[in-house]
Design a protein around this motif. Structure first.
Motif, PDB file in Angstrom:
ATOM      1  N   LEU A   1       0.826  -1.208   0.000  1.00  0.00           N
ATOM      2  CA  LEU A   1       0.000   0.000   0.000  1.00  0.00           C
ATOM      3  C   LEU A   1       0.861   1.259   0.000  1.00  0.00           C
ATOM      4  O   LEU A   1       0.571   2.225  -0.713  1.00  0.00           O
ATOM      5  N   LEU A   2       1.920   1.244   0.804  1.00  0.00           N
ATOM      6  CA  LEU A   2       2.810   2.399   0.872  1.00  0.00           C
ATOM      7  C   LEU A   2       3.531   2.615  -0.453  1.00  0.00           C
ATOM      8  O   LEU A   2       3.654   3.752  -0.925  1.00  0.00           O
ATOM      9  N   ASP A   3       3.994   1.525  -1.062  1.00  0.00           N
ATOM     10  CA  ASP A   3       4.686   1.630  -2.346  1.00  0.00           C
ATOM     11  C   ASP A   3       3.767   2.209  -3.416  1.00  0.00           C
ATOM     12  O   ASP A   3       4.177   3.073  -4.200  1.00  0.00           O
ATOM     13  N   ARG A   4       2.503   1.746  -3.449  1.00  0.00           N
ATOM     14  CA  ARG A   4       1.563   2.258  -4.444  1.00  0.00           C
ATOM     15  C   ARG A   4       1.281   3.740  -4.217  1.00  0.00           C
ATOM     16  O   ARG A   4       1.259   4.529  -5.162  1.00  0.00           O
ATOM     17  N   LYS A   5       1.072   4.127  -2.966  1.00  0.00           N
ATOM     18  CA  LYS A   5       0.784   5.536  -2.675  1.00  0.00           C
ATOM     19  C   LYS A   5       1.969   6.418  -3.047  1.00  0.00           C
ATOM     20  O   LYS A   5       1.797   7.493  -3.642  1.00  0.00           O
ATOM     21  N   MET A   6       3.183   5.972  -2.706  1.00  0.00           N
ATOM     22  CA  MET A   6       4.369   6.763  -3.030  1.00  0.00           C
ATOM     23  C   MET A   6       4.542   6.884  -4.539  1.00  0.00           C
ATOM     24  O   MET A   6       4.880   7.954  -5.054  1.00  0.00           O
ATOM     25  N   TYR A   7       4.290   5.784  -5.257  1.00  0.00           N
ATOM     26  CA  TYR A   7       4.416   5.833  -6.717  1.00  0.00           C
ATOM     27  C   TYR A   7       3.390   6.791  -7.310  1.00  0.00           C
ATOM     28  O   TYR A   7       3.725   7.634  -8.147  1.00  0.00           O
ATOM     29  N   GLN A   8       2.132   6.657  -6.887  1.00  0.00           N
ATOM     30  CA  GLN A   8       1.081   7.513  -7.424  1.00  0.00           C
ATOM     31  C   GLN A   8       1.357   8.987  -7.118  1.00  0.00           C
ATOM     32  O   GLN A   8       1.203   9.854  -7.985  1.00  0.00           O
ATOM     33  N   ASP A   9       1.775   9.277  -5.889  1.00  0.00           N
ATOM     34  CA  ASP A   9       2.056  10.666  -5.512  1.00  0.00           C
ATOM     35  C   ASP A   9       3.246  11.222  -6.285  1.00  0.00           C
ATOM     36  O   ASP A   9       3.202  12.339  -6.813  1.00  0.00           O
ATOM     37  N   ASP A  10       4.320  10.435  -6.356  1.00  0.00           N
ATOM     38  CA  ASP A  10       5.539  10.905  -7.010  1.00  0.00           C
ATOM     39  C   ASP A  10       5.332  11.090  -8.509  1.00  0.00           C
ATOM     40  O   ASP A  10       5.680  12.131  -9.073  1.00  0.00           O
ATOM     41  N   GLU A  11       4.745  10.077  -9.159  1.00  0.00           N
ATOM     42  CA  GLU A  11       4.538  10.183 -10.598  1.00  0.00           C
ATOM     43  C   GLU A  11       3.474  11.225 -10.936  1.00  0.00           C
ATOM     44  O   GLU A  11       3.552  11.881 -11.976  1.00  0.00           O
ATOM     45  N   GLY A  12       2.479  11.374 -10.064  1.00  0.00           N
ATOM     46  CA  GLY A  12       1.486  12.421 -10.284  1.00  0.00           C
ATOM     47  C   GLY A  12       2.117  13.800 -10.245  1.00  0.00           C
ATOM     48  O   GLY A  12       1.807  14.674 -11.064  1.00  0.00           O
ATOM     49  N   TRP A  13       3.033  14.000  -9.296  1.00  0.00           N
ATOM     50  CA  TRP A  13       3.742  15.280  -9.181  1.00  0.00           C
ATOM     51  C   TRP A  13       4.618  15.528 -10.407  1.00  0.00           C
ATOM     52  O   TRP A  13       4.622  16.624 -10.978  1.00  0.00           O
ATOM     53  N   ARG A  14       5.359  14.501 -10.825  1.00  0.00           N
ATOM     54  CA  ARG A  14       6.204  14.633 -12.015  1.00  0.00           C
ATOM     55  C   ARG A  14       5.353  14.928 -13.256  1.00  0.00           C
ATOM     56  O   ARG A  14       5.726  15.741 -14.106  1.00  0.00           O
ATOM     57  N   PHE A  15       4.219  14.242 -13.343  1.00  0.00           N
ATOM     58  CA  PHE A  15       3.341  14.407 -14.499  1.00  0.00           C
ATOM     59  C   PHE A  15       2.797  15.832 -14.568  1.00  0.00           C
ATOM     60  O   PHE A  15       2.760  16.448 -15.634  1.00  0.00           O
ATOM     61  N   GLU A  16       2.379  16.369 -13.423  1.00  0.00           N
ATOM     62  CA  GLU A  16       1.869  17.740 -13.392  1.00  0.00           C
ATOM     63  C   GLU A  16       2.948  18.732 -13.806  1.00  0.00           C
ATOM     64  O   GLU A  16       2.685  19.682 -14.543  1.00  0.00           O
ATOM     65  N   ARG A  17       4.160  18.518 -13.330  1.00  0.00           N
ATOM     66  CA  ARG A  17       5.265  19.405 -13.709  1.00  0.00           C
ATOM     67  C   ARG A  17       5.534  19.330 -15.210  1.00  0.00           C
ATOM     68  O   ARG A  17       5.805  20.343 -15.856  1.00  0.00           O
ATOM     69  N   ALA A  18       5.474  18.122 -15.761  1.00  0.00           N
ATOM     70  CA  ALA A  18       5.706  17.960 -17.193  1.00  0.00           C
ATOM     71  C   ALA A  18       4.639  18.686 -18.003  1.00  0.00           C
ATOM     72  O   ALA A  18       4.940  19.334 -19.009  1.00  0.00           O
ATOM     73  N   LEU A  19       3.380  18.586 -17.558  1.00  0.00           N
ATOM     74  CA  LEU A  19       2.297  19.272 -18.267  1.00  0.00           C
ATOM     75  C   LEU A  19       2.473  20.783 -18.196  1.00  0.00           C
ATOM     76  O   LEU A  19       2.281  21.490 -19.192  1.00  0.00           O
ATOM     77  N   LYS A  20       2.839  21.284 -17.012  1.00  0.00           N
ATOM     78  CA  LYS A  20       3.043  22.727 -16.865  1.00  0.00           C
ATOM     79  C   LYS A  20       4.211  23.197 -17.716  1.00  0.00           C
ATOM     80  O   LYS A  20       4.160  24.262 -18.332  1.00  0.00           O
ATOM     81  N   ALA A  21       5.275  22.399 -17.751  1.00  0.00           N
ATOM     82  CA  ALA A  21       6.436  22.764 -18.558  1.00  0.00           C
ATOM     83  C   ALA A  21       6.075  22.798 -20.033  1.00  0.00           C
ATOM     84  O   ALA A  21       6.480  23.696 -20.772  1.00  0.00           O
ATOM     85  N   SER A  22       5.296  21.804 -20.471  1.00  0.00           N
ATOM     86  CA  SER A  22       4.880  21.751 -21.868  1.00  0.00           C
ATOM     87  C   SER A  22       4.006  22.940 -22.227  1.00  0.00           C
ATOM     88  O   SER A  22       4.181  23.579 -23.266  1.00  0.00           O
ATOM     89  N   THR A  23       3.056  23.274 -21.331  1.00  0.00           N
ATOM     90  CA  THR A  23       2.166  24.411 -21.572  1.00  0.00           C
ATOM     91  C   THR A  23       2.944  25.714 -21.603  1.00  0.00           C
ATOM     92  O   THR A  23       2.731  26.566 -22.464  1.00  0.00           O
ATOM     93  N   ALA A  24       3.876  25.856 -20.662  1.00  0.00           N
ATOM     94  CA  ALA A  24       4.667  27.082 -20.602  1.00  0.00           C
ATOM     95  C   ALA A  24       5.529  27.247 -21.842  1.00  0.00           C
ATOM     96  O   ALA A  24       5.690  28.348 -22.365  1.00  0.00           O
ATOM     97  N   THR A  25       6.073  26.136 -22.350  1.00  0.00           N
ATOM     98  CA  THR A  25       6.912  26.197 -23.545  1.00  0.00           C
ATOM     99  C   THR A  25       6.107  26.620 -24.759  1.00  0.00           C
ATOM    100  O   THR A  25       6.533  27.451 -25.559  1.00  0.00           O
TER     101      THR A  25
END
Length: 226
Positions: free
Chosen positions: A40-64
């Motif tokens: 459960l902890l591994d899944r939550k950490m993965y979802q949180d971490d990848e969700g954060w990375r994904f949001e940053r990637a989307l913002k970077a793409s939009t900003a570019t």
């Protein structure tokens, strides 16, 4: 006399056996609970971490994109988009374990990152894109699978007309549920390719079944205009 001696010797032996069994069961229970907690902890950490990375990637793409569309009379300052954000989408795209995107069904509170594949390690952490099926934005049938007791548990509350959003680095795609059905595992025709853009979600059924569930719960949705 002999009977009494044997009976006297048997009682401590039985007590020791019962204590051993009790201790063994307690140990097994602790191990299973610890393993479950780690999963459960591994899944939550993965979802949180990848969700954060994904949001940053989307913002970077939009900003570019926005910065490239600016009029030359109003240039964007060089530091408006940090270098780390400009490189975020490239970093994610080059990772072998990078998620394909994110699925959201707001009404039932479902939100999960999507990985490629449906093997057990993948489905422990995320929902999985079924290999060989279409990708968001392509014509055909997009197949996504998930466990009924984790990330796809909320599908038990799905309704017709519910809206599903798939977000990838290529954009956001919206679908509307038009059917649900319960099928046998062998009924793979639910993944047949139609001549339109279709999304199919699959999980095991019944949702409350203990052990390996015998059937599959299928959600079918068609793409709608943004």
């Amino acid at each position: 006399m002999n009977f009494r001696i044997k009976r006297h010797m048997f009682i401590p032996t039985r007590a020791r056996s019962l204590r051993w069994i009790r201790n063994a069961l307690i140990t097994i229970g602790i191990v299973l609970l610890s393993y479950t907690a780690l999963v459960l902890l591994d899944r939550k950490m993965y979802q949180d971490d990848e969700g954060w990375r994904f949001e940053r990637a989307l913002k970077a793409s939009t900003a570019t994109v926005e910065s490239s569309d600016q009029d030359q009379a109003f240039p964007v300052p060089p530091l408006a988009v940090p270098e780390s954000m400009r490189n975020e989408s490239l970093t994610i795209a080059n990772r072998n374990d990078a998620p394909l995107g994110r699925i959201e069904i707001s009404r039932i509170g479902l939100r999960a990152m999507i990985m490629e594949g449906i093997d057990e390690p993948t489905l422990r952490r995320a929902v999985g894109h079924i290999p060989g099926t279409a990708l968001p934005g392509q014509k055909g049938n997009i197949g996504i699978a998930g466990h009924r007791d984790t990330l796809f548990r909320a599908l038990r509350n799905i309704r017709l007309q519910d809206e599903i959003a798939l977000t990838t680095s290529q954009g956001s795609f919206r679908y509307q549920v038009n059917a649900t059905k319960i099928v046998d595992p062998a009924e793979v025709q639910v993944l047949d390719n139609p001549n339109s853009e279709v999304l199919t979600l699959i999980t095991c059924y019944p949702f409350s079944f203990i052990g390996s569930a015998p059937r599959r719960f299928v959600v079918r949705a068609y793409r709608i205009a943004d």
